[in-house]
Structures are given as C-alpha cells and as structure tokens.
Design a protein around this motif. Structure first.
Motif, PDB file in Angstrom:
ATOM      1  N   ARG A   1       0.846  -1.203   0.000  1.00 43.83           N
ATOM      2  CA  ARG A   1       0.000   0.000   0.000  1.00 43.83           C
ATOM      3  C   ARG A   1       0.876   1.246   0.000  1.00 43.83           C
ATOM      4  O   ARG A   1       1.898   1.307   0.686  1.00 43.83           O
TER       5      ARG A   1
ATOM      6  N   GLN B   1       2.137  -2.526   4.768  1.00 43.75           N
ATOM      7  CA  GLN B   1       0.961  -3.385   4.632  1.00 43.75           C
ATOM      8  C   GLN B   1       0.794  -3.723   3.157  1.00 43.75           C
ATOM      9  O   GLN B   1       1.048  -2.891   2.284  1.00 43.75           O
TER      10      GLN B   1
ATOM     11  N   ASP C   1      -1.626  -5.708   0.020  1.00 46.00           N
ATOM     12  CA  ASP C   1      -2.860  -6.289  -0.489  1.00 46.00           C
ATOM     13  C   ASP C   1      -2.504  -7.345  -1.523  1.00 46.00           C
ATOM     14  O   ASP C   1      -1.346  -7.504  -1.910  1.00 46.00           O
TER      15      ASP C   1
ATOM     16  N   GLY D   1      -4.687  -6.512   5.612  1.00 47.01           N
ATOM     17  CA  GLY D   1      -3.438  -6.734   4.904  1.00 47.01           C
ATOM     18  C   GLY D   1      -2.939  -8.154   5.153  1.00 47.01           C
ATOM     19  O   GLY D   1      -3.580  -8.953   5.842  1.00 47.01           O
TER      20      GLY D   1
END
Length: 338
Positions: free
Chosen positions: A257, A264, A266, A285
């Motif tokens: 991110r 974190q 995704d 996450g």
C-alpha cells in the motif's frame, strides 16, 4: 637492571596481549559459528511423509499448541479444517508438490543454525544444505527444481538494509546459484546497484522459466527469470512473492500500500497474456507468499496477533468484493496436492 615497577608493567602488558588475543580468537570463532553454522542433522525417512497423498490434500505446518507444534501435517481437501495427520518432520517453511518436499528449518540454540532439506515422496533425504540466515520462502517446480530464500541480515522485508539469498537447484544435480548474480534487466537496462536482492520464487511448467521479486532501494519489481540465459527481466512494479496459477495464466503477489508505515500489503493478480492487474484489498493486509487452491481461489497465512507463533490459513475467491474465509485454523505454509 629493571626496577620492580618495570617488571610489573611488563607483566601487565603480557596479560593485556593475552586477553586481547583470546578475545580476537573467540570473536573469530564466533564469527565462524555465525557464518558457517553446522547444518542440522536431517531426519532420515521422517515418519509420515510417505503417507501424504499425491492429490486431494493440503500440506501445511501445524501451529497448534500441542506436541506436534511445528510439524508438517496434511488434511484432505474436501475437509481441510477437519481432522489432520501430522508427520514426524519439523519445518519453519514447507512446500510439497509432485515428487518432492522442501523443508526449511531453524535450530534455535546457543548458536542458532538454519537448514534446507529436500525429501522424496517416500521420505528419503535427497539434498541438504546450511542456510545463511532465517528461512523465508520455498517452492518446488513440476520439473524437479527447488527454490529457497533465506535472510542474511534483517528480520523482515520491511527492515531497511535486509539482504537475502535465493538459490534454485536440482537436488543431486545442477545448482544455479544465488539469483542476485543473474543479470537483472529493468526497462532493458541492467541493474548494477549493490543493494539488489531477489526473493520469492515461483516456477512455470517448463524447466527454464520462473518468476520472482527483484528489489533495489525501496523499489520492487516482478521479474521473469530464465535459467538458460541467467536473466531476470522486469515485467511489473511494486510486486513481491509471486505465485503462478495451476493453469499458468495468472500470477498473484503482494502489493504494498502506498505510504504504509509499517508496511501493509494487499493481493494483486496479473493476467500474463493480457498484462492487466486486478487488486484485491484486504482489511487487515497480509504478509505471505500466496498459494493457489485452484485457478480461481488463493490461500495465504495470517499470524494470530494475540498468540505469537500461531497462525491460520485463509482462502480468497477471485471475485470483486470477496472477503477472506477461514480455510485451516492453527496452520501455516500451505501447499496443494492436486
């Protein structure tokens, strides 16, 4: 004739030299122990490996607070969160597919050492070597190769200044060496930065092509590797720990991110032919190398914050708005036997 004071001074100098020399020897021995730690004695024919099914099962690391903590286990795919069968093999990271099982382990003692072992489906030891640091990622190819990533310094991919070693080898055969020594091509230009790192291998179905993460500074790239040419060619940015789908059409990976601190990630999925990326944001996450349950579903591990050392495996359907679902409780490092 020397005075008493001179003799005392000379004696003190000798003692100081001996102490310094002893310190230097001990320091050197400590350095040797840290950099050339003896390999862990591998378990010959570990109990239970031969009983793992070749298909219709998921293999993982058991993280329940029992005597089987850290052992390789398996469960049937039609009831993954039901009963499980533990083997006698302890691994920090495990991956099994086709005819081999790769196990990365740490022997935590006064002088911690790290080990990579590869076993046949019958549990026979095929290869063993010491690792330079904490085990991180491993994958086995359909054509009999094993990829292993270990940290050399640092504690995580979020640690500034970390260094990795990633090696691809055929047990008992060709060792392709550390992938950071391959030519890394970014936009057609060779990356020459000294801080380059490579990690998180995933293999295509042929015996030459693989994908991985290459990094320099704060930049990461998804790279396509060629064992024949010893090259890594960037095909995307901001991508880590790729995993190729069973049909070879998609690559899933971690995508950091923007401006996240601490980091974190995704989930992102790349259509290789169309060169289009789809993002699947996760509320919490994650930080794992993804595994494919099938061509439409991903698996990943998620540590339990309230219980250090414990984790769960979740699944995610690749449809818009999907949320992760519990796949196996108290488990880590999954691989699907299909």
């Amino acid at each position: 004739m020397k005075s008493k004071r001179q003799y005392i001074l000379a004696a003190l100098v000798v003692v100081a030299v001996l102490i310094a020399g002893g310190f230097a020897v001990n320091s050197f021995m400590g350095f040797q122990e840290r950099t050339q730690a003896p390999a862990i004695v591998a378990q010959q024919n570990p109990e239970g490996i031969a009983q793992i099914p070749l298909e219709g099962a998921v293999v993982f690391r058991d993280t329940r607070a029992t005597d089987n903590y850290g052992k390789v286990a398996w469960a049937p795919l039609d009831s993954p969160n039901g009963s499980r069968t533990d083997t006698g093999l302890s691994c920090d990271r495990v991956y099994r597919t086709g005819g081999m099982l790769s196990c990365l382990s740490a022997l935590r003692d006064m002088n911690t050492s790290y080990d990579s072992t590869v076993y046949s489906i019958g549990g026979h030891l095929l290869a063993e070597r010491a690792l330079p640091g904490e085990p991180s990622r491993t994958r086995v190819s359909p054509t009999g190769m094993v990829g292993v990533t270990a940290f050399i310094t640092g504690e995580s991919y979020d640690f500034v200044g970390f260094s990795t070693e990633t090696v691809i080898a055929v047990p008992g055969g060709t060792n392709y060496g550390n992938l950071q020594d391959f030519d890394i091509l970014i936009g057609g230009t060779k990356l020459t930065a000294e801080d380059r790192n490579v990690w998180g291998v995933t293999f295509a179905k042929d015996a030459q092509t693989f994908y991985a993460t290459a990094a320099s500074g704060k930049q990461t790239w998804l790279v396509q590797g060629s064992l024949r040419d010893k090259t890594l060619t960037a095909i995307g940015e901001n991508a880590e720990c790729p995993s190729i789908s069973p049909d070879g059409k998609l690559i899933a990976y971690k995508k950091r991110r923007a401006d996240s601190d601490p980091a974190q990630w995704d989930i992102a999925v790349l259509d290789i032919e169309k060169k289009t990326e789809t993002l699947y944001p996760l509320e919490a996450g994650f930080d794992d190398q993804l595994e494919w349950l099938d061509n439409n579903t991903l698996l990943f591990g998620q540590p339990r914050e309230e219980t250090p050392g414990d984790a769960d495996i979740f699944s995610l359907d690749l449809v818009p708005g999907a949320s992760p679902k519990m796949f196996i409780e108290h488990a880590w490092s999954p691989s699907i036997q299909r």
